[in-house]
Design a protein around this motif. Structure first.
Motif, PDB file in Angstrom:
ATOM      1  N   GLY A   1      -8.524  41.378 -68.194  1.00 33.11           N
ATOM      2  CA  GLY A   1      -8.560  42.149 -69.428  1.00 33.11           C
ATOM      3  C   GLY A   1      -7.647  43.352 -69.336  1.00 33.11           C
ATOM      4  O   GLY A   1      -7.389  43.851 -68.234  1.00 33.11           O
TER       5      GLY A   1
ATOM      6  N   TYR B   1     -17.887  43.459 -70.482  1.00 30.24           N
ATOM      7  CA  TYR B   1     -16.862  42.774 -69.691  1.00 30.24           C
ATOM      8  C   TYR B   1     -17.414  41.462 -69.151  1.00 30.24           C
ATOM      9  O   TYR B   1     -18.600  41.386 -68.784  1.00 30.24           O
ATOM     10  CB  TYR B   1     -16.440  43.628 -68.485  1.00 30.24           C
TER      11      TYR B   1
ATOM     12  N   ILE C   1      -7.529  47.066 -77.294  1.00 31.69           N
ATOM     13  CA  ILE C   1      -7.841  45.964 -76.381  1.00 31.69           C
ATOM     14  C   ILE C   1      -6.718  44.935 -76.482  1.00 31.69           C
ATOM     15  O   ILE C   1      -6.644  44.179 -77.460  1.00 31.69           O
ATOM     16  CB  ILE C   1      -9.205  45.325 -76.731  1.00 31.69           C
TER      17      ILE C   1
ATOM     18  N   VAL D   1     -10.670  44.206 -65.017  1.00 32.26           N
ATOM     19  CA  VAL D   1     -10.149  44.765 -66.261  1.00 32.26           C
ATOM     20  C   VAL D   1      -9.233  45.938 -65.937  1.00 32.26           C
ATOM     21  O   VAL D   1      -9.593  46.823 -65.152  1.00 32.26           O
ATOM     22  CB  VAL D   1     -11.291  45.222 -67.188  1.00 32.26           C
TER      23      VAL D   1
ATOM     24  N   HIS E   1     -12.324  39.412 -79.047  1.00 33.05           N
ATOM     25  CA  HIS E   1     -12.352  40.875 -79.057  1.00 33.05           C
ATOM     26  C   HIS E   1     -11.647  41.447 -80.280  1.00 33.05           C
ATOM     27  O   HIS E   1     -10.823  40.787 -80.922  1.00 33.05           O
ATOM     28  CB  HIS E   1     -11.700  41.421 -77.779  1.00 33.05           C
TER      29      HIS E   1
ATOM     30  N   ILE F   1     -16.263  43.671 -77.650  1.00 27.94           N
ATOM     31  CA  ILE F   1     -15.895  42.622 -76.695  1.00 27.94           C
ATOM     32  C   ILE F   1     -17.082  41.708 -76.378  1.00 27.94           C
ATOM     33  O   ILE F   1     -17.290  41.324 -75.224  1.00 27.94           O
ATOM     34  CB  ILE F   1     -15.302  43.226 -75.402  1.00 27.94           C
TER      35      ILE F   1
ATOM     36  N   MET G   1      -8.697  40.137 -73.345  1.00 31.69           N
ATOM     37  CA  MET G   1      -9.954  40.043 -72.623  1.00 31.69           C
ATOM     38  C   MET G   1     -10.274  38.552 -72.534  1.00 31.69           C
ATOM     39  O   MET G   1     -10.744  37.935 -73.489  1.00 31.69           O
ATOM     40  CB  MET G   1     -11.073  40.795 -73.346  1.00 31.69           C
TER      41      MET G   1
END
Length: 252
Positions: free
Chosen positions: A201, A21, A220, A27, A228, A17, A223
């Motif tokens: 996210g 973050y 994932i 998230v 990502h 990612i 995000m």
């Protein structure tokens, strides 16, 4: 201007990612029972405080703090030591859900159903230790007395706004049914079908079986502001915490 990143604390995740973050964002970690959501959230808090110099707050609505501390010792995480040094604060929301008093230094009062009051108390504790990180475990437990999805959406939006204004980055957990990625069925990424839309996210934890082997996985879903990985990655709970591995490291 490049988005500032904050390390996730989860081994193998940052490189998926763009380094971590996005700072000041929220998230969502979603998954069925036993997929590692609480460990994922505590790893963000513990390693942030112990290794990155970023104090954090862990709000637990699903587990008693003392049991949580004991469980985290399995990974060598002495949260009590960091609490005493004001690097971590654990807020007991579980006792309040049960309508019982708490012996914890930081606790939500029994019968305190006003979410605004709860959020104010959480931010107050965070500010008292200069927190940069916060984990809420879990959203369904926080909003257990709310039935209307619109009310739940407002709570999550307000939570995200307040945390962002306070300069913190947040991880929240939510429960979803056991389901298989790639099955062709409609996927659910949150308990109330609203959390994923108001979070910046979403990381889905689940189980994957291939032949006679089965493993936990991380996917994932989104995000914001981040390029990502979109592959399903094996996830292992080791004696040092969660590690996200490459697919060829597990299924050979």
């Amino acid at each position: 201007m490049a988005i500032e990143r904050i390390k996730t604390g989860v081994y193998g995740l940052d490189e998926l990612i763009q380094g971590g973050y996005p700072k000041g964002r929220t998230v969502l970690i979603s998954g069925a029972c036993g997929t590692g959501k609480s460990i994922f959230a505590m790893q963000f808090i513990y390693r942030g405080a112990a290794e990155y110099g970023e104090p954090g707050v862990f709000v637990t609505f699903d587990e008693m703090p003392e049991k949580l501390r004991q469980d985290m010792l399995n990974f060598g995480w002495n949260t009590k030591d960091l609490e005493e040094r004001k690097k971590i604060a654990i807020i007991d929301g579980t006792s309040a859900r049960a309508g019982a008093p708490s012996d914890e230094e930081h606790a939500i009062l029994p019968g305190q159903a006003d979410v605004d009051r709860i959020l104010i108390d959480i931010v107050s504790v965070a500010r008292s230790i200069g927190a940069k990180r916060i984990a809420i475990d879990s959203i369904p437990a926080l909003a257990f007395h709310l039935k209307d999805p619109d009310d739940i959406r407002k709570v999550i939006l307000k939570l995200s706004y307040i945390i962002s204004r306070a300069g913190m980055t947040a991880v929240m957990t939510t429960e979803i049914p056991e389901q298989s990625l790639g099955s062709g069925n409609n996927m659910s990424f949150s308990k109330f079908d609203v959390e994923e839309y108001v979070s910046d996210g979403v990381i889905m934890l689940s189980f994957l079986g291939i032949g006679s082997q089965a493993t936990r996985t991380a996917y994932i879903r989104k995000m914001r502001g981040t390029k990502h990985a979109i592959d399903i990655h094996p996830l292992e709970i080791t004696d040092k915490g969660i590690v996200i591995r490459k697919i060829d490291e597990v299924f050979k």
